[in-house]
Design an enzyme around this catalytic site. Structure first.
Site, mmCIF file in Angstrom:
data_model
loop_
_atom_site.group_PDB
_atom_site.id
_atom_site.type_symbol
_atom_site.label_atom_id
_atom_site.label_comp_id
_atom_site.label_asym_id
_atom_site.label_seq_id
_atom_site.Cartn_x
_atom_site.Cartn_y
_atom_site.Cartn_z
ATOM 1 N N GLY A 45 0.835 -1.192 0.000
ATOM 2 C CA GLY A 45 0.000 0.000 0.000
ATOM 3 C C GLY A 45 0.867 1.237 0.000
ATOM 4 O O GLY A 45 1.993 1.207 0.501
ATOM 5 N N GLN A 50 3.518 9.892 0.436
ATOM 6 C CA GLN A 50 4.774 9.140 0.637
ATOM 7 C C GLN A 50 5.753 9.343 -0.518
ATOM 8 O O GLN A 50 6.945 9.091 -0.364
ATOM 9 C CB GLN A 50 4.482 7.654 0.841
ATOM 10 C CG GLN A 50 3.720 7.377 2.146
ATOM 11 C CD GLN A 50 3.459 5.905 2.324
ATOM 12 O OE1 GLN A 50 2.466 5.385 1.829
ATOM 13 N NE2 GLN A 50 4.348 5.212 3.004
ATOM 14 N N CYS A 95 5.406 0.208 7.391
ATOM 15 C CA CYS A 95 5.138 1.324 6.489
ATOM 16 C C CYS A 95 6.422 1.630 5.727
ATOM 17 O O CYS A 95 7.493 1.658 6.326
ATOM 18 C CB CYS A 95 4.709 2.546 7.298
ATOM 19 S SG CYS A 95 4.370 4.014 6.316
ATOM 20 N N LEU A 96 6.298 1.857 4.411
ATOM 21 C CA LEU A 96 7.489 2.178 3.617
ATOM 22 C C LEU A 96 8.160 3.471 4.087
ATOM 23 O O LEU A 96 9.348 3.665 3.856
ATOM 24 C CB LEU A 96 7.131 2.286 2.131
ATOM 25 C CG LEU A 96 6.888 0.948 1.417
ATOM 26 C CD1 LEU A 96 6.354 1.189 0.013
ATOM 27 C CD2 LEU A 96 8.174 0.122 1.353
ATOM 28 N N HIS A 137 -4.902 2.310 7.259
ATOM 29 C CA HIS A 137 -3.505 2.748 7.352
ATOM 30 C C HIS A 137 -3.212 3.823 6.290
ATOM 31 O O HIS A 137 -2.654 4.877 6.596
ATOM 32 C CB HIS A 137 -2.574 1.537 7.165
ATOM 33 C CG HIS A 137 -1.110 1.873 7.119
ATOM 34 N ND1 HIS A 137 -0.217 1.487 8.096
ATOM 35 C CD2 HIS A 137 -0.373 2.561 6.213
ATOM 36 C CE1 HIS A 137 0.990 1.934 7.798
ATOM 37 N NE2 HIS A 137 0.924 2.584 6.652
ATOM 38 N N GLU A 138 -3.609 3.540 5.045
ATOM 39 C CA GLU A 138 -3.328 4.492 3.956
ATOM 40 C C GLU A 138 -4.142 5.764 4.104
ATOM 41 O O GLU A 138 -3.653 6.854 3.807
ATOM 42 C CB GLU A 138 -3.581 3.843 2.589
ATOM 43 C CG GLU A 138 -2.730 2.610 2.272
ATOM 44 C CD GLU A 138 -1.242 2.809 2.505
ATOM 45 O OE1 GLU A 138 -0.762 3.952 2.403
ATOM 46 O OE2 GLU A 138 -0.545 1.818 2.806
ATOM 47 N N HIS A 141 -2.559 8.327 6.288
ATOM 48 C CA HIS A 141 -1.530 9.144 5.623
ATOM 49 C C HIS A 141 -2.133 10.422 5.031
ATOM 50 O O HIS A 141 -1.489 11.476 5.021
ATOM 51 C CB HIS A 141 -0.865 8.358 4.480
ATOM 52 C CG HIS A 141 0.207 7.408 4.922
ATOM 53 N ND1 HIS A 141 1.379 7.819 5.516
ATOM 54 C CD2 HIS A 141 0.304 6.056 4.822
ATOM 55 C CE1 HIS A 141 2.144 6.757 5.769
ATOM 56 N NE2 HIS A 141 1.513 5.673 5.365
HETATM 57 C C1 QAP Z 1 0.500 -0.498 4.829
HETATM 58 O O1 QAP Z 1 2.674 -1.137 4.252
HETATM 59 C C2 QAP Z 1 -0.075 -1.704 5.471
HETATM 60 O O2 QAP Z 1 9.454 -1.626 6.813
HETATM 61 C C3 QAP Z 1 1.428 -0.804 3.699
HETATM 62 O O3 QAP Z 1 11.356 -2.560 5.175
HETATM 63 C C4 QAP Z 1 0.437 -2.155 6.684
HETATM 64 O O4 QAP Z 1 3.469 -1.768 2.270
HETATM 65 C C5 QAP Z 1 -1.100 -2.394 4.889
HETATM 66 C C6 QAP Z 1 7.419 -2.312 3.856
HETATM 67 C C7 QAP Z 1 -0.100 -3.278 7.287
HETATM 68 C C8 QAP Z 1 -1.637 -3.512 5.494
HETATM 69 C C9 QAP Z 1 -1.136 -3.958 6.692
HETATM 70 C C10 QAP Z 1 7.782 -1.911 5.131
HETATM 71 C C11 QAP Z 1 8.400 -2.788 3.007
HETATM 72 C C12 QAP Z 1 6.057 -2.209 3.350
HETATM 73 C C13 QAP Z 1 9.084 -2.009 5.566
HETATM 74 C C14 QAP Z 1 3.686 -1.565 3.443
HETATM 75 C C15 QAP Z 1 10.080 -2.490 4.703
HETATM 76 C C16 QAP Z 1 9.731 -2.883 3.428
HETATM 77 C C17 QAP Z 1 5.006 -1.749 4.051
HETATM 78 CO CO CO Z 2 2.290 3.740 5.467
#
Ligand code: QAP
Ligand code: CO
Length: 176
Positions: A45, A50, A95-96, A137-138, A141
């Site tokens: 996501g 971001q 989270c990215l 979550h999104e 943001h």
């Molecule tokens: C949000 O999160 C989310 O730390 C999206 O090193 C969170 O894509 C959606 C990511 C929980 C559903 C459930 C995070 C990739 C990606 C990191 C992400 C990383 C590499 C997070």
């Molecule tokens: Co995020």
């Protein structure tokens, strides 16, 4: 084009994003770039802020049972509004924009969302489970909120401590 993902504590992550008014080629290019960026960085996501664009646009692409993401499942939500929510669930989020930190967050189990697609057409999404987590979550943001703000006091302290330690080691070139 892959864009740079801004990370905590960048001030821009705490801005409220503005409504999308023009469903034009520039918006489509932004959404396409967001998809490319999210996939390149192993995300499921991403919100526009971001990639440093303060617009109310987000994308979600959950993996299947085998962990594979399919572009046909891509969700693009423009100007989303939660109109109803129910229940609660806890999920270990990441989270990215907060790389390599994961923690439990409580959110609604089910949500109904009104949104527009990339052409401005109105739509409704009902989501539960992981999709409901991702949507909430999104959408946070878009209002300038990160999942770490939802952590209880002591866990937030633990995060800040880990983050400082990491920053220090990055400066001196020591691997954690
Ligand atoms: C949000 O999160 C989310 O730390 C999206 O090193 C969170 O894509 C959606 C990511 C929980 C559903 C459930 C995070 C990739 C990606 C990191 C992400 C990383 C590499 C997070
Ligand atoms: Co995020």
């Amino acid at each position: 084009m892959i864009r740079e993902v801004i990370t905590y504590p960048d001030k821009r992550l705490f801005l409220r994003s503005s409504e999308v008014e023009k469903f034009d080629e520039e918006l489509h290019r932004l959404l396409d770039d967001m998809y490319e960026t999210m996939i390149a960085k192993n995300g499921i996501g991403l919100a526009a802020i971001q990639v440093a664009v303060p617009l109310r646009a987000l994308i979600i692409n959950l993996p299947d049972e085998e962990g594979k993401q399919h572009k046909e499942d891509l969700l693009e939500l423009i100007n989303p509004v939660i109109v109803e929510k129910r229940g609660s669930q806890v999920y270990t989020e990441g989270c990215l924009s907060v790389p390599e930190y994961y923690d439990d967050v409580e959110r609604a189990e089910w949500v109904r969302v009104e949104y527009q697609d990339r052409h401005g057409n109105k739509n409704i999404l009902e989501a539960d489970g992981l999709l409901a987590v991702a949507v909430q979550h999104e959408m946070d943001h878009l209002d300038g909120h990160l999942f770490i703000e939802k952590l209880p006091y002591l866990k937030r302290k633990k995060f800040e401590k880990e983050w400082k330690k990491r920053k220090k080691s990055q400066k001196s070139g020591i691997k954690v």
